[in-house]
Structures are given as structure tokens and as C-alpha cells.
Enzyme design. Structure first.
Site, mmCIF file in Angstrom:
data_model
loop_
_atom_site.group_PDB
_atom_site.id
_atom_site.type_symbol
_atom_site.label_atom_id
_atom_site.label_comp_id
_atom_site.label_asym_id
_atom_site.label_seq_id
_atom_site.Cartn_x
_atom_site.Cartn_y
_atom_site.Cartn_z
ATOM 1 N N ASP A 111 0.964 8.677 2.867
ATOM 2 C CA ASP A 111 -0.296 9.374 2.584
ATOM 3 C C ASP A 111 -1.129 8.566 1.590
ATOM 4 O O ASP A 111 -1.704 9.104 0.653
ATOM 5 C CB ASP A 111 0.007 10.771 2.034
ATOM 6 C CG ASP A 111 -1.193 11.713 2.145
ATOM 7 O OD1 ASP A 111 -2.204 11.317 2.768
ATOM 8 O OD2 ASP A 111 -1.127 12.829 1.605
ATOM 9 N N PHE B 141 1.063 23.375 -5.489
ATOM 10 C CA PHE B 141 2.016 24.336 -6.041
ATOM 11 C C PHE B 141 1.503 25.073 -7.273
ATOM 12 O O PHE B 141 2.169 25.940 -7.794
ATOM 13 C CB PHE B 141 3.316 23.617 -6.398
ATOM 14 C CG PHE B 141 4.004 23.039 -5.192
ATOM 15 C CD1 PHE B 141 4.792 23.834 -4.384
ATOM 16 C CD2 PHE B 141 3.841 21.706 -4.853
ATOM 17 C CE1 PHE B 141 5.425 23.310 -3.273
ATOM 18 C CE2 PHE B 141 4.469 21.174 -3.749
ATOM 19 C CZ PHE B 141 5.268 21.978 -2.944
ATOM 20 N N GLY C 111 -7.160 20.039 -12.434
ATOM 21 C CA GLY C 111 -7.137 19.940 -10.983
ATOM 22 C C GLY C 111 -6.250 21.010 -10.392
ATOM 23 O O GLY C 111 -5.618 21.786 -11.110
HETATM 24 P P1 AMP Z 1 -2.176 16.321 -7.072
HETATM 25 O O1 AMP Z 1 -1.520 17.625 -6.886
HETATM 26 O O2 AMP Z 1 -1.233 15.238 -7.503
HETATM 27 O O3 AMP Z 1 -2.987 15.897 -5.898
HETATM 28 O O4 AMP Z 1 -3.195 16.507 -8.304
HETATM 29 C C1 AMP Z 1 -4.370 17.270 -8.187
HETATM 30 C C2 AMP Z 1 -5.463 16.683 -9.054
HETATM 31 O O5 AMP Z 1 -5.083 16.712 -10.422
HETATM 32 C C3 AMP Z 1 -5.722 15.204 -8.751
HETATM 33 O O6 AMP Z 1 -6.626 15.029 -7.712
HETATM 34 C C4 AMP Z 1 -6.271 14.713 -10.069
HETATM 35 O O7 AMP Z 1 -7.634 14.997 -10.173
HETATM 36 C C5 AMP Z 1 -5.524 15.566 -11.089
HETATM 37 N N1 AMP Z 1 -4.350 14.808 -11.587
HETATM 38 C C6 AMP Z 1 -3.105 14.804 -11.075
HETATM 39 N N2 AMP Z 1 -2.300 14.019 -11.791
HETATM 40 C C7 AMP Z 1 -3.041 13.510 -12.790
HETATM 41 C C8 AMP Z 1 -2.773 12.614 -13.872
HETATM 42 N N3 AMP Z 1 -1.581 12.076 -14.048
HETATM 43 N N4 AMP Z 1 -3.773 12.317 -14.707
HETATM 44 C C9 AMP Z 1 -4.999 12.854 -14.516
HETATM 45 N N5 AMP Z 1 -5.306 13.682 -13.525
HETATM 46 C C10 AMP Z 1 -4.348 14.018 -12.660
#
Ligand code: AMP
Length: 846
Positions: free
Chosen positions: A609, A495, A491
């Protein structure tokens, strides 16, 4: 696979080959236990047919030429048929709901020359309950009808010509059963049937270990919608954290795990069990003086991990209330400052990454007695030292108690250190000078100049730290980059990339993790904001909050390492699996989110959020709240829009008072939770669809609310509306939401009442055109619009090429077309229904 089927009564007296479909069932979690399988009974089945010239048993062989019992009847040309076939008594083995799977073939009456008048295409199945096998003389009218069985596929002359037999499989269930067993009966009233096999079974939720709790084999409940609440028992060496429970569904699946057990101190979780370093078994004394005792020992027989250090507890014999603890990385220590000629008791335990093992047995050693010479003038010195030290100790103890209250059971911050410095050998349970080495302990009880007592933890805003780096290290463990293996990008975060990978900590088995990275060229503020999330996440410890493993700050790239959630973010996951979950599964997800939010609100943390995109879901369908940030919370959310006051807010998810005057509270989180409920129940639909943010704000302000999602239980929609009360004090609290959802889960029949389709739409605003009037230009467009595009080809192939023809589709038609998922059937039927009654789509004014 092939088998032969002989139809001597068939008008054509054909012998033809059947192409059996091989029914490879997907691997379900449920366990089905056969009570009868006519295919596997070698000898006489003992079934009775009457009249004698009705059902007949024919010797058949299966694909392996093993004999199978097949019964057939084909009196299609004769009037008034009433042919019964009675099974022998079948014990239900304690199950109160049983399933009957029939495999049979049935002749298409239309294909019978002249047989149309009397020919039937169905037969009836009955049962009669009895406690023993006495009931062979049951009258027909004593049997209770289970169902009329029709064939999905009947065979015709053509099939006979092709030597193809179309085998049907039908399953029916019966319950609640109240006696020990039952008879089944099959009644033919003039069809041409071959009953190839009868399998009777019940379902069990198979014994599993989940969250370190063992759940026993559980026979499903009597009611098809019943969920049995089953309590789990903590596995050996673990203790209850929150009482572990799961729910056994009528389908034999375990649903909605609640609570968990935790390994006891010193035990590590491994493959659903807890193991720990075994106690140190052999301790030897070394040099002994009048004031000191040296000891050495051997590593435990089963270290179960890498031993990080040993803890040595000792006290003067019979003075156990006042003891000293020393920590050592070596297998030797010298305890000094002891009284001469006194007996001391020693116990040693080892610590691995998982924690401490059990203490060894007590070893007793004695210091050397005081010699006469030694007790002369010099003896004054210890007296002075002791007096001074006792004074200091008393002072330290008083300060310690004033500052730390009862923290001593768990280890304290500087208060205990002070005591340790003052006089290491007079420390109570917690204290000693190395307490600082354990960030967990410090984190729990000593924060930023405030002493934290167990049980009243509150969230500490990392902004209150002058140095944000201090906050990170206070709440997050530093991980060495070499312990992390990055595998793939999963994903994109604000950052930098988010990757999946594996973390191997010393003494622990490797496990999957998610790794958020900070892209190169970051500013100091970006670094601070990035790590701010870890400072927040690290303060939480709850099964429905994403768990922080640690951070990498001492090398580049800077990383945040969290538990890995196999199914990613909830909104995407639901969209991908549209219509595929039971209501209980969806409610289980919502329960988890509410429980995580209750924890956050108890901690005094306002999320701001909360949205399905910020919930992560793992392979057990456990949902966890994620995405914690500081000021950036709303900056990196693509849904966030600038308000007139300059802030950035995800309008569709946010309570009106938070949009209007930035009043963010747990009550505004409850509003967002209501929107998440709506997203979940509509499988990831976008709240307020394509309305503009301005229109959303206006409509909500005017009292309009989202309509119920399709097929939504009324109780859940009511809860959503409660969350969207304008007056924030009237909204439910998260603990009330959790209890409400628990109640629904315990009593699933309360979920059966769905929001009435007509009331759902009666107040709607925006008009939708009816079928055929040009709302959708093609069947494909319509199916795409309701996310059922995968069926377009099948619809077209089967002649449903215009919206007018589609309007005639029935549920039966859908099944015939191969739309077997109930969720999909409902979606299509509901959409048709809505279009037919010229339903409109929009929002419900409150
Ligand atoms: P975030 O920056 O936290 O929004 O993360 C971006 C994307 O990464 C999320 O929408 C998920 O698809 C993936 N992601 C983040 N954290 C996790 C995790 N702990 N396990 C699996 N996928 C994750």
C-alpha cells in the site's frame, strides 16, 4: 524609514523624500557573507568615475542621518552617453560565486518632457577579475558584462510631486570566479539613475549538526545548480551508522541529508550531542571469604540519567578470556564461587535508559587462602561438583554453539541462558541469566524458535505466532500510560484517533510522539489487527521507516506510540505547499522513500500500500514509510476498492499483476513507488485524476501510462516509466532506484533537462479546450483548477478579467502582479502554454 535623496541633475532639481521599503528578509538558513556593503563604508569608497562629469557621488544620509555613498547620473537630454563608475578591488575571499545586490532609483523616460529621444531606462553592470589591486587601467572592452539592469519601478513626475522615490532592488550573481578578486563597473548610457547601495556577498551553508554529524561552514559551489556533497563528522562519542552526507546548494541551503551517526553504547543523544553515565570511580571491597568477594561502590559522578542497573564484570587475574557478568540494581554485590587464594579483577559500569557508560578502571581483590582444615575430606565435594558441572557446561556449550553460532557477541536467547543456568561464572561475552530482561537483544537474535544472526535479519510475519500478543511483546516495548501526555488529535486512523503528544521515559528527556489509539468497544480481532502494525513496525530500524517507540497494552486505551512527524502525511503536505520546493528537495524526498523501501525489501517485507498518503514527512523534509498492517493493510485505505476476486486493492497505486492475480512482491511495490514519484513531482495530484478504477485498469492493461508531471526532469519521468514496466522482472530494484537518485543528486545538471512540453502532450488522449473557447468560464475557475486560486483577486484587479486577456500574460506580467514564487510562475505559464497550443490532457501510450 526615511531618507533624503538629492537630484541636482534632475530637470526639476527636486529634493524629495523617499519612502524606503524595509526589506525584512525571511529567516533563511543560508549564511551570506558580505564582501562589500557600500552603506557601511564610512570613509572614501575609492570608486572612480569617468568621464568626470558622468557619475557623481552625492553626500546622502540614511534614515539615521548616517552618511551613505550614493552615486547618480542623469544625462537624459544629451546624446551618446557612456559614463563609467568603477569600484575598488573586491577580494572574493575564496568564494567562486558571488552575488551583487543593487538598490537604485530610475526615472521613467515617458515622464520626461522632450527627453524621450535619448533617455534610457537601463544601465549595465560589468566585472573584471584580477588577483590584486593593480588593475585600475582596465580598458572598457576588457570588462565582462554581467547584465543589463532595468527597474521594476521607475519614478515619474507624479512621484516627484508626491515626494516618493521608488527604490528598486536587483540581485545578480557571477561565477565561477577563478582569481582572488574583481572590480565591478556600472555603465550608464543616458539614464537618470541614483545608485543608492551596492552589496557584494557570497553564500555559505552554515555549519550544522544533523543526525549527530557535524557539517562545516561550506562556501557554495561555483555553478548556480551545483550541489556540493559534504561529508559530516560524527560528534564526540558517536560512530558512523551510514556515512553521513549532505549537499550544500548554490543558495546556501543544506539539502538531502543521507546517513547518520549513532551514539556509542552508553551514550545518550541529547541536543545533538552524545553524553553517557560517567564511569564508576570508587569501588570498595567488603567481606572477603575464600570463595567470595563482596564489593560496594558509589553512583557515577555524572549519571546523566536515571541509573537502571550496574553491570559487574570479573575474571580471575590473567584469565580474561573467560569472565562472568553480574547485573545488579544495587551498589553492592557478592561474587561467589571463586577460587580460594586467587586474585580477581573487577570492572563496573552503569546503565541508563540510553545504554551503558564506560567501564570503571580495574579493581583487583584476592579471596582468602584455603585453610588446611578446609582442604581435608570436604574438599572432595567441590571436585565432584566441578566434574559434574564441567560436564554440563561442555554439553551446554556444544548445544549453545550448535544453536546460536556466533551470537555470543551480542547476547543470546535461551542458548546463553542455558549456559548461564549451567554455570554462571563461565559465560562468554553475551550470556547470563538476565539476558531475557533486554527485549532488544532478544529481538535481534532470537525469534520464535529461530536463532537470528546479525546482518541477515528478515521480517517475521506476526501471523506465524500462535499468540499475537507474544508477537507484540517480542517486537515492541511496553510503555506505561503515565509516561505519555496526549496533546491534540492530528488524524483519524481506522481503529481510532491519532494524537500528538509527548513521551517521557525514565532517564530520557521528554520528546514529541504520535499516538495511535484503539477506540473503546473493540473486538479481539480489532485489537489484534491494531497491534499487528506495531509488531511489524517494531521489527524495522531505518531512518526512512517510521520508528516505533512502543505500545500500551496493559491499560486502556491501547496505544501505539511512534516518532512524531511534524509535517504529517506527504500527499497533504505537498498539496499545501504546491510549487514551493526545488527539484532537488523533491528528489531528496524520493530518495528517502526509496531507501526505506530498499530496507523493507531487503527484510523481505512487501508493503502493498505504498502511496504518498502513507508516507510521513518531518520538519527536516525527511520522508518515512509508514502504515504497516496485516490483512487490514488494504481494508482501512479509503483508496482500496474491491476487486472481482474479492480483495480490496488501491487500484491506482497497484501493479497490474497484483490487481489481476494478487501477485504482491517487492516488484509490485516498485510499481507503486513509480506512482509515488508521480504524486511527488506533481505536488500531490491524484493519479489518473477522476478516471474510474475500471478505466484505469483497462487503460493500464492497454499499455497507457500517466504522462509526465509538469516541469518534471526527463530522468525522473524515465524512472517512473521503468517502474511501470508490465513485466515485473524488468522493473528496477529499490537499490538501483536509490543509486540512480543518488547519481542525480550528485549531478543536479542532469535534472535540468525537463520532459519537453510538446512531446509530453503529443500522445495524449483526452482533449482539453483552448483558452477562450469555454474550457474555463472564468479566470477564477481556471486559477482554481491549477490550484493558483490565491491570485484570482490580483488578476482581476489588474484587468485580467477574461480568459482572452489572460492568454496575453507574460512572465514579466506575473512578476509585476506579485507572483514571485518560481514554482507558481511556472505553473501558470505552463497552463497557459498548454491551453494555447490546444494541448490535451490524458495519458501517454507506451
Ligand atoms: P494512519 O492511521 O497511520 O493512516 O494515520 C492517520 C493520520 O494521522 C495520518 O494521515 C497522519 O496525518 C497522522 N499521523 C499518523 N502517524 C503520524 C506520525 N507519526 N506523526 C504525525 N502524524 C501522524
Amino acid at each position: 524609514t526615511k531618507s533624503y535623496c538629492n537630484f541636482p541633475h534632475h530637470p526639476n532639481h527636486e529634493i524629495f523624500t523617499e519612502i524606503y521599503k524595509t526589506y525584512t528578509l525571511p529567516v533563511f538558513f543560508f549564511l551570506s557573507v558580505n564582501l562589500l556593503d557600500s552603506r557601511t563604508v564610512m570613509g572614501d569608497l575609492g570608486w572612480i568615475a569617468y568621464p568626470k562629469n558622468g557619475w557623481e557621488e552625492i553626500g546622502e544620509v540614511d534614515e539615521n542621518y548616517a552618511p551613505i555613498h550614493t552615486y547618480q547620473v542623469c544625462k537624459v537630454m544629451e546624446q551618446n552617453q557612456n559614463n563609467w563608475l568603477l569600484t575598488s578591488w573586491i577580494s572574493n575571499e575564496g568564494a567562486s560565486r558571488i552575488f551583487i545586490e543593487l538598490k537604485f532609483t530610475l526615472r521613467d523616460c515617458n515622464s520626461l518632457p522632450g527627453g524621450l529621444g535619448t533617455c534610457k531606462e537601463t544601465f549595465n553592470m560589468y566585472y573584471f577579475e584580477s588577483d590584486d589591486e593593480d588593475g585600475r587601467n582596465i580598458r572598457e572592452n576588457q570588462y565582462i558584462k554581467i547584465d543589463t539592469i532595468a527597474a521594476d519601478e521607475s519614478f515619474t513626475e507624479l512621484d516627484l510631486g508626491d515626494r516618493v522615490m521608488k527604490l528598486n532592488t536587483e540581485v545578480r550573481d557571477v561565477g565561477p570566479l577563478t582569481k582572488k578578486g574583481f572590480y565591478l563597473a556600472f555603465q550608464d548610457v543616458g539614464a537618470c539613475i541614483a545608485l543608492v547601495s551596492v552589496r557584494v556577498y557570497y553564500k555559505k551553508c552554515p555549519s550544522v549538526i544533523r543526525n549527530l554529524a557535524r557539517f562545516p561552514d561550506t562556501i557554495t559551489g561555483a555553478d548556480s545548480s551545483q550541489l556540493l556533497e559534504v561529508s559530516g563528522v560524527c560528534v564526540n562519542h558517536s560512530v558512523t551508522d551510514e556515512a553521513p552526507k549532505m549537499h550544500c546548494s548554490a543558495e546556501g541551503e543544506w539539502l538531502v541529508p543521507i546517513g547518520k551517526c549513532l551514539c556509542k553504547a552508553g551514550y545518550e543523544e541529547k541536543n545533538n550531542t552524545c553524553q553517557a553515565p560517567s564511569p564508576v570511580s570508587s569501588v570498595k571491597k567488603g567481606k572477603i571469604t575464600k570463595n567470595s568477594i563482596s564489593l560496594s561502590w558509589q553512583e557515577p559522578d555524572r549519571p546523566n540519567g536515571i541509573i537502571l542497573e550496574y553491570e559487574i564484570k570479573y575474571f580471575e587475574k590473567d584469565q580474561e578470556t573467560s569472565y562472568t557478568i553480574i547485573k545488579s540494581k544495587e551498589t553492592t554485590i557478592t561474587a561467589d564461587g571463586l577460587k580460594p587464594g586467587s586474585a580477581y579483577v573487577f570492572q563496573i559500569r552503569a546503565r541508563t535508559a540510553a545504554g551503558y557508560g564506560g567501564f570503571s578502571r580495574r579493581f583487583e581483590f584476592e579471596t582468602s587462602p584455603v585453610s588446611v582444615a578446609a582442604s581435608s575430606d570436604q574438599s572432595q565435594i567441590p571436585i565432584i561438583v566441578v566434574s559434574v558441572t564441567v560436564g554440563v557446561i561442555l554439553l551446554a556449550v556444544v548445544i549453545g554453539f550448535l544453536l546460536s553460532g556466533s551470537c555470543c557477541d551480542h547476547g543470546c536467547g535461551w542458548a546463553s541462558s542455558l549456559r548461564a543456568v549451567a554455570y554462571p561464572s563461565l559465560i562468554w561475552r553475551c550470556g547470563y541469566s538476565k539476558a531475557k530482561q533486554d527485549p532488544e537483544e532478544e529481538k535481534m537474535h532470537f525469534h520464535n524458535g529461530h536463532i537470528k544472526l546479525p546482518g541477515v535479519r528478515t521480517y517475521i510475519d506476526p501471523h506465524t505466532y500462535e499468540d499475537p500478543n507474544q508477537a507484540v511483546h517480542e517486537f515492541a516495548k511496553e510503555i506505561e500510560a503515565s509516561c505519555i501526555t496526549i496533546e491534540r488529535v492530528i488524524g483519524a486512523g481506522e481503529f481510532g484517533e491519532v494524537c500528538s503528544g509527548r513521551l517521557k521515559l525514565q532517564g530520557k528527556r521528554e520528546f514529541p510522539v504520535a499516538i495511535k489509539t484503539l477506540k473503546v468497544g473493540y473486538t479481539e480481532k480489532q485489537r489484534r489487527d491494531f497491534l499487528g502494525e506495531a509488531s511489524i513496525m517494531g521489527q524495522f530500524d531505518h531512518p526512512n521507516i517510521i520508528h516505533l517507540e512502543g505500545v500500551v497494552t496493559k491499560s486502556k486505551p491501547v496505544m501505539i506510540v511512534t516518532e512524531y512527524m511534524e509535517n504529517g502525511s506527504l500527499d497533504t503536505f505537498l498539496k499545501k505547499n504546491d510549487g514551493q520546493f526545488t527539484v532537488i528537495q523533491l528528489v531528496g524526498m524520493l530518495r528517502g522513500i526509496a531507501s526505506g523501501m530498499k530496507y523493507l525489501s531487503d527484510m523481505g517485507y512487501v508493503h502493498r500500500d505504498l502511496a504518498a498518503r502513507n508516507i510521513l514527512i518531518n520538519s527536516n523534509l525527511v520522508c518515512k514509510v509508514s502504515d504497516f498492517g496485516l490483512s487490514r493493510v488494504l481494508e482501512d485505505d479509503p483508496e482500496a476498492a474491491y476487486t472481482t476476486r474479492g480483495g480490496k486493492i488501491p487500484i491506482r497505486w497497484t501493479a497490474p499483476e497484483a490487481i489481476a492475480f494478487r501477485k504482491f512482491t517487492s516488484a509490485s511495490d516498485v510499481w507503486s513507488y513509480g506512482i509515488v514519484m508521480w504524486e511527488v513531482m506533481s505536488y500531490g495530484e491524484r493519479p489518473y485524476w477522476e478516471m474510474t478504477n475500471q478505466d484505469v485498469i483497462k487503460a493500464v492493461e492497454e499499455g497507457y501510462r500517466l504522462p509526465s508531471p509538469m516541469d518534471c526532469p526527463a530522468a525522473l519521468y524515465q524512472l517512473m516509466l521503468d517502474c511501470w514496466q508490465k513485466d515485473r522482472n524488468s522493473r528496477p530494484k529499490f537499490d538501483e532506484i536509490v543509486s540512480m537518485l543518488d547519481k542525480l543528486i550528485r549531478n543536479p545538471s542532469s535534472l535540468k533537462t525537463l520532459v519537453n512540453a510538446s512531446s509530453r502532450v503529443s500522445n495524449l488522449l483526452v482533449e482539453h479546450s483552448p483558452v477562450g473557447s469555454g474550457a474555463y468560464r472564468s479566470v477564477g475557475e481556471w486559477l482554481e483548477a491549477i490550484k493558483m486560486g490565491r491570485y484570482t483577486e490580483i488578476f482581476m484587479e489588474n484587468g485580467y478579467s477574461s480568459m482572452d486577456s489572460v492568454a496575453q500574460v507574460t512572465l514579466e506580467d506575473l512578476r509585476r502582479l506579485g507572483v514571485t514564487l518560481v514554482g507558481h510562475q511556472k505553473k501558470i505559464m505552463n497552463s497557459l502554454q498548454e491551453m494555447k497550443v490546444q494541448l490535451v490532457n490524458g495519458m501517454v501510450p507506451l
